[in-house]
Motif scaffolding. Structure first.
Motif, PDB file in Angstrom:
ATOM      1  N   SER A   1     137.855  26.594  10.745  1.00 26.07           N
ATOM      2  CA  SER A   1     138.921  26.972  11.475  1.00 26.07           C
ATOM      3  C   SER A   1     140.000  27.467  10.417  1.00 26.07           C
ATOM      4  O   SER A   1     140.839  28.374  10.892  1.00 26.07           O
ATOM      5  CB  SER A   1     139.495  26.216  12.506  1.00 26.07           C
ATOM      6  OG  SER A   1     139.955  25.042  11.824  1.00 26.07           O
ATOM      7  N   ALA A   2     140.144  26.676   9.431  1.00 28.23           N
ATOM      8  CA  ALA A   2     141.148  26.788   8.424  1.00 28.23           C
ATOM      9  C   ALA A   2     141.129  28.416   7.705  1.00 28.23           C
ATOM     10  O   ALA A   2     142.116  29.070   7.427  1.00 28.23           O
ATOM     11  CB  ALA A   2     141.125  25.976   7.439  1.00 28.23           C
ATOM     12  N   MET A   3     139.914  28.804   7.452  1.00 27.51           N
ATOM     13  CA  MET A   3     139.598  30.046   6.922  1.00 27.51           C
ATOM     14  C   MET A   3     140.191  31.241   7.351  1.00 27.51           C
ATOM     15  O   MET A   3     141.177  31.821   7.152  1.00 27.51           O
ATOM     16  CB  MET A   3     138.027  30.278   6.686  1.00 27.51           C
ATOM     17  CG  MET A   3     137.501  29.349   5.816  1.00 27.51           C
ATOM     18  SD  MET A   3     138.117  29.445   4.098  1.00 27.51           S
ATOM     19  CE  MET A   3     137.034  30.737   3.378  1.00 27.51           C
ATOM     20  N   PRO A   4     139.930  31.365   8.804  1.00 26.07           N
ATOM     21  CA  PRO A   4     140.758  32.656   9.524  1.00 26.07           C
ATOM     22  C   PRO A   4     142.074  32.342   9.467  1.00 26.07           C
ATOM     23  O   PRO A   4     142.997  33.633   9.452  1.00 26.07           O
ATOM     24  CB  PRO A   4     140.114  32.797  10.850  1.00 26.07           C
ATOM     25  CG  PRO A   4     139.255  31.333  10.992  1.00 26.07           C
ATOM     26  CD  PRO A   4     138.968  30.698   9.796  1.00 26.07           C
ATOM     27  N   LEU A   5     142.755  31.190   9.683  1.00 23.26           N
ATOM     28  CA  LEU A   5     144.224  30.963   9.729  1.00 23.26           C
ATOM     29  C   LEU A   5     144.830  31.338   8.462  1.00 23.26           C
ATOM     30  O   LEU A   5     146.111  32.013   8.450  1.00 23.26           O
ATOM     31  CB  LEU A   5     144.492  29.501   9.992  1.00 23.26           C
ATOM     32  CG  LEU A   5     144.086  29.142  11.536  1.00 23.26           C
ATOM     33  CD1 LEU A   5     144.184  27.624  11.757  1.00 23.26           C
ATOM     34  CD2 LEU A   5     144.653  29.887  12.605  1.00 23.26           C
ATOM     35  N   ALA A   6     144.271  30.875   7.231  1.00 25.20           N
ATOM     36  CA  ALA A   6     144.572  31.252   5.910  1.00 25.20           C
ATOM     37  C   ALA A   6     144.796  32.717   5.691  1.00 25.20           C
ATOM     38  O   ALA A   6     145.553  33.176   5.099  1.00 25.20           O
ATOM     39  CB  ALA A   6     143.806  30.420   4.847  1.00 25.20           C
ATOM     40  N   SER A   7     143.550  33.386   6.013  1.00 19.87           N
ATOM     41  CA  SER A   7     143.378  34.749   6.052  1.00 19.87           C
ATOM     42  C   SER A   7     144.581  35.390   6.838  1.00 19.87           C
ATOM     43  O   SER A   7     145.070  36.406   6.395  1.00 19.87           O
ATOM     44  CB  SER A   7     142.017  35.231   6.333  1.00 19.87           C
ATOM     45  OG  SER A   7     141.029  34.770   5.599  1.00 19.87           O
ATOM     46  N   LEU A   8     144.741  35.054   8.050  1.00 22.25           N
ATOM     47  CA  LEU A   8     145.829  35.531   8.764  1.00 22.25           C
ATOM     48  C   LEU A   8     147.237  35.547   8.210  1.00 22.25           C
ATOM     49  O   LEU A   8     148.161  36.243   8.377  1.00 22.25           O
ATOM     50  CB  LEU A   8     145.697  35.132  10.334  1.00 22.25           C
ATOM     51  CG  LEU A   8     144.698  35.644  11.183  1.00 22.25           C
ATOM     52  CD1 LEU A   8     144.479  34.724  12.560  1.00 22.25           C
ATOM     53  CD2 LEU A   8     144.779  37.085  11.556  1.00 22.25           C
ATOM     54  N   ALA A   9     147.492  34.357   7.523  1.00 23.93           N
ATOM     55  CA  ALA A   9     148.908  33.918   7.204  1.00 23.93           C
ATOM     56  C   ALA A   9     149.015  34.830   5.576  1.00 23.93           C
ATOM     57  O   ALA A   9     149.932  35.048   5.296  1.00 23.93           O
ATOM     58  CB  ALA A   9     149.066  32.543   6.890  1.00 23.93           C
TER      59      ALA A   9
ATOM     60  N   GLY B   1     148.122  37.468   3.863  1.00 25.96           N
ATOM     61  CA  GLY B   1     148.592  38.826   4.045  1.00 25.96           C
ATOM     62  C   GLY B   1     150.047  39.121   4.245  1.00 25.96           C
ATOM     63  O   GLY B   1     150.667  39.587   3.290  1.00 25.96           O
ATOM     64  N   PRO B   2     150.480  38.748   5.348  1.00 28.23           N
ATOM     65  CA  PRO B   2     151.868  38.937   5.590  1.00 28.23           C
ATOM     66  C   PRO B   2     152.715  38.033   4.755  1.00 28.23           C
ATOM     67  O   PRO B   2     153.689  38.425   4.298  1.00 28.23           O
ATOM     68  CB  PRO B   2     152.017  38.245   7.211  1.00 28.23           C
ATOM     69  CG  PRO B   2     150.713  38.464   7.594  1.00 28.23           C
ATOM     70  CD  PRO B   2     149.776  38.342   6.819  1.00 28.23           C
ATOM     71  N   LEU B   3     152.426  36.808   4.311  1.00 26.56           N
ATOM     72  CA  LEU B   3     153.094  36.131   3.484  1.00 26.56           C
ATOM     73  C   LEU B   3     153.151  36.634   2.021  1.00 26.56           C
ATOM     74  O   LEU B   3     154.455  36.801   1.317  1.00 26.56           O
ATOM     75  CB  LEU B   3     152.462  34.728   3.227  1.00 26.56           C
ATOM     76  CG  LEU B   3     153.177  33.684   2.506  1.00 26.56           C
ATOM     77  CD1 LEU B   3     154.689  33.340   3.357  1.00 26.56           C
ATOM     78  CD2 LEU B   3     152.503  32.262   2.536  1.00 26.56           C
ATOM     79  N   ALA B   4     152.077  37.579   1.532  1.00 27.58           N
ATOM     80  CA  ALA B   4     152.052  38.163   0.153  1.00 27.58           C
ATOM     81  C   ALA B   4     152.909  39.058   0.316  1.00 27.58           C
ATOM     82  O   ALA B   4     153.860  39.638  -0.484  1.00 27.58           O
ATOM     83  CB  ALA B   4     150.574  38.218  -0.176  1.00 27.58           C
ATOM     84  N   ASP B   5     152.658  40.119   1.307  1.00 28.80           N
ATOM     85  CA  ASP B   5     153.267  41.544   1.442  1.00 28.80           C
ATOM     86  C   ASP B   5     154.847  41.194   1.768  1.00 28.80           C
ATOM     87  O   ASP B   5     155.669  42.210   1.502  1.00 28.80           O
ATOM     88  CB  ASP B   5     152.555  42.327   2.588  1.00 28.80           C
ATOM     89  CG  ASP B   5     151.192  42.697   1.965  1.00 28.80           C
ATOM     90  OD1 ASP B   5     151.036  42.513   0.815  1.00 28.80           O
ATOM     91  OD2 ASP B   5     150.455  43.158   2.884  1.00 28.80           O
TER      92      ASP B   5
ATOM     93  N   ARG C   1     152.230  41.035  -7.339  1.00 28.66           N
ATOM     94  CA  ARG C   1     152.783  39.775  -7.817  1.00 28.66           C
ATOM     95  C   ARG C   1     152.700  38.958  -6.656  1.00 28.66           C
ATOM     96  O   ARG C   1     152.780  37.830  -6.649  1.00 28.66           O
ATOM     97  CB  ARG C   1     153.853  39.870  -8.588  1.00 28.66           C
ATOM     98  CG  ARG C   1     153.450  40.644  -9.845  1.00 28.66           C
ATOM     99  CD  ARG C   1     152.667  40.125 -10.850  1.00 28.66           C
ATOM    100  NE  ARG C   1     151.220  40.107 -10.761  1.00 28.66           N
ATOM    101  CZ  ARG C   1     150.362  39.809 -11.103  1.00 28.66           C
ATOM    102  NH1 ARG C   1     150.376  38.497 -11.668  1.00 28.66           N
ATOM    103  NH2 ARG C   1     148.967  39.809 -10.768  1.00 28.66           N
ATOM    104  N   GLY C   2     152.688  39.278  -5.262  1.00 28.32           N
ATOM    105  CA  GLY C   2     153.039  38.543  -4.121  1.00 28.32           C
ATOM    106  C   GLY C   2     151.597  37.679  -3.844  1.00 28.32           C
ATOM    107  O   GLY C   2     151.663  36.483  -3.631  1.00 28.32           O
ATOM    108  N   ILE C   3     150.494  38.438  -4.065  1.00 27.67           N
ATOM    109  CA  ILE C   3     149.399  37.605  -3.835  1.00 27.67           C
ATOM    110  C   ILE C   3     149.234  36.753  -4.947  1.00 27.67           C
ATOM    111  O   ILE C   3     148.533  35.688  -4.988  1.00 27.67           O
ATOM    112  CB  ILE C   3     148.025  38.585  -3.668  1.00 27.67           C
ATOM    113  CG1 ILE C   3     146.844  37.761  -3.246  1.00 27.67           C
ATOM    114  CG2 ILE C   3     147.593  39.252  -4.976  1.00 27.67           C
ATOM    115  CD1 ILE C   3     147.182  37.128  -2.013  1.00 27.67           C
ATOM    116  N   ALA C   4     149.787  37.027  -6.325  1.00 23.58           N
ATOM    117  CA  ALA C   4     149.573  36.024  -7.465  1.00 23.58           C
ATOM    118  C   ALA C   4     150.374  34.895  -7.165  1.00 23.58           C
ATOM    119  O   ALA C   4     150.017  33.702  -7.565  1.00 23.58           O
ATOM    120  CB  ALA C   4     150.016  36.785  -8.615  1.00 23.58           C
ATOM    121  N   ALA C   5     151.482  34.958  -6.423  1.00 18.75           N
ATOM    122  CA  ALA C   5     152.437  33.961  -5.997  1.00 18.75           C
ATOM    123  C   ALA C   5     151.480  32.979  -5.067  1.00 18.75           C
ATOM    124  O   ALA C   5     151.610  31.764  -5.162  1.00 18.75           O
ATOM    125  CB  ALA C   5     153.889  34.409  -5.514  1.00 18.75           C
TER     126      ALA C   5
END
Length: 181
Positions: A85-93, A95-99, A126-130
Motif C-alpha cells: 500500500s505504500a507504493m501507490p501512496l508514494a507514487s501519488l505524492a 509527482g505533485p511534491l516534485a512538480d 531538480r525537484g525529483i532530485a530533491a
C-alpha cells in the motif's frame, strides 16, 4: 543480488544485514540526486536493484525466525498488504511534491536554490532530485536507527539457539568483562 543470496545464503546476522543493505540502497538513491550522468545513474540504479533481494532475503529470515509457523501466513499477508500500500501512496505524492513544491523551490532564484541547489543543482528536473536525495537520506537514517535498535539486534539470534554459543556481551548487551582467574 538474488543469485548472490542463493549462493551465499546471507550474512550470519540477517537483521543487521537487512539494515546494511537498506543503507547501501539508500546511498544509491541519495547519490542519484547528485548527478545527471546517465552512465552513473545507471550504475546507481543497478546498485539499488542489486540490494533489494539481499535486503528482502535477510528480512525474510528474521521474520520467519520470529513468527511461529502457524501464524506466518496471516502475518506475512498483513505485512505484504501494508508494504504494497505504500507504493501507490508514494507514487501519488511524489509527482505533485516534485512538480509543485521542490521544482519551483529549486528554480533559479527559488527558495532552495542557494542552499540545496548548491548540492543538487537548479533548474528542470531538480525537484525529483530533491525527493531522491531526501528519500535516500531517510533510508540511510532509518537503517542506522534500525541497526542500533537493541530488540532488532536480538532477532539475529534464532529463538531456541543454544545460549552457550552466545558470548556474554551478546547475552547481556554489555562489553565482555575479563573473566576472573
Amino acid at each position: 543480488g538474488g543469485a548472490l543470496m542463493t549462493i551465499w545464503g546471507g550474512p550470519p546476522r540477517p537483521a543487521l544485514g537487512a539494515a546494511a543493505f537498506a543503507a547501501l540502497s539508500g546511498v544509491a538513491i541519495a547519490a542519484s540526486a547528485l548527478t545527471r550522468s546517465v552512465p552513473i545513474l545507471s550504475a546507481l540504479a543497478a546498485l539499488f536493484f542489486f540490494c533489494i533481494p539481499l535486503m528482502s532475503g535477510c528480512s525474510q529470515v528474521v521474520w520467519q525466525r520470529a513468527i511461529p509457523a502457524e501464524l506466518q501466513g496471516r502475518v506475512f499477508a498483513a505485512r505484504a498488504a501494508i508494504a504494497m500500500s505504500a507504493m501507490p501512496l508514494a507514487s501519488l505524492a511524489a509527482g505533485p511534491l516534485a512538480d509543485q513544491v521542490f521544482e519551483p523551490a529549486l528554480a533559479s532564484g527559488g527558495s532552495l536554490a542557494h542552499s540545496l541547489g548548491g548540492w543538487i543543482g537548479v533548474g528542470p528536473g531538480r525537484g525529483i532530485a530533491a525527493i531522491l536525495l531526501c528519500s535516500g537520506l531517510l533510508a540511510i537514517a532509518t537503517a542506522a536507527i534500525a541497526a542500533a535498535f537493541r530488540p532488532l539486534q536480538q532477532l539475529d539470534h534464532p529463538v531456541g539457539a543454544p545460549t552457550e554459543l552466545l558470548t556474554n556481551a551478546e547475552r547481556t548487551g554489555s562489553p565482555e568483562s575479563p573473566s576472573p582467574r
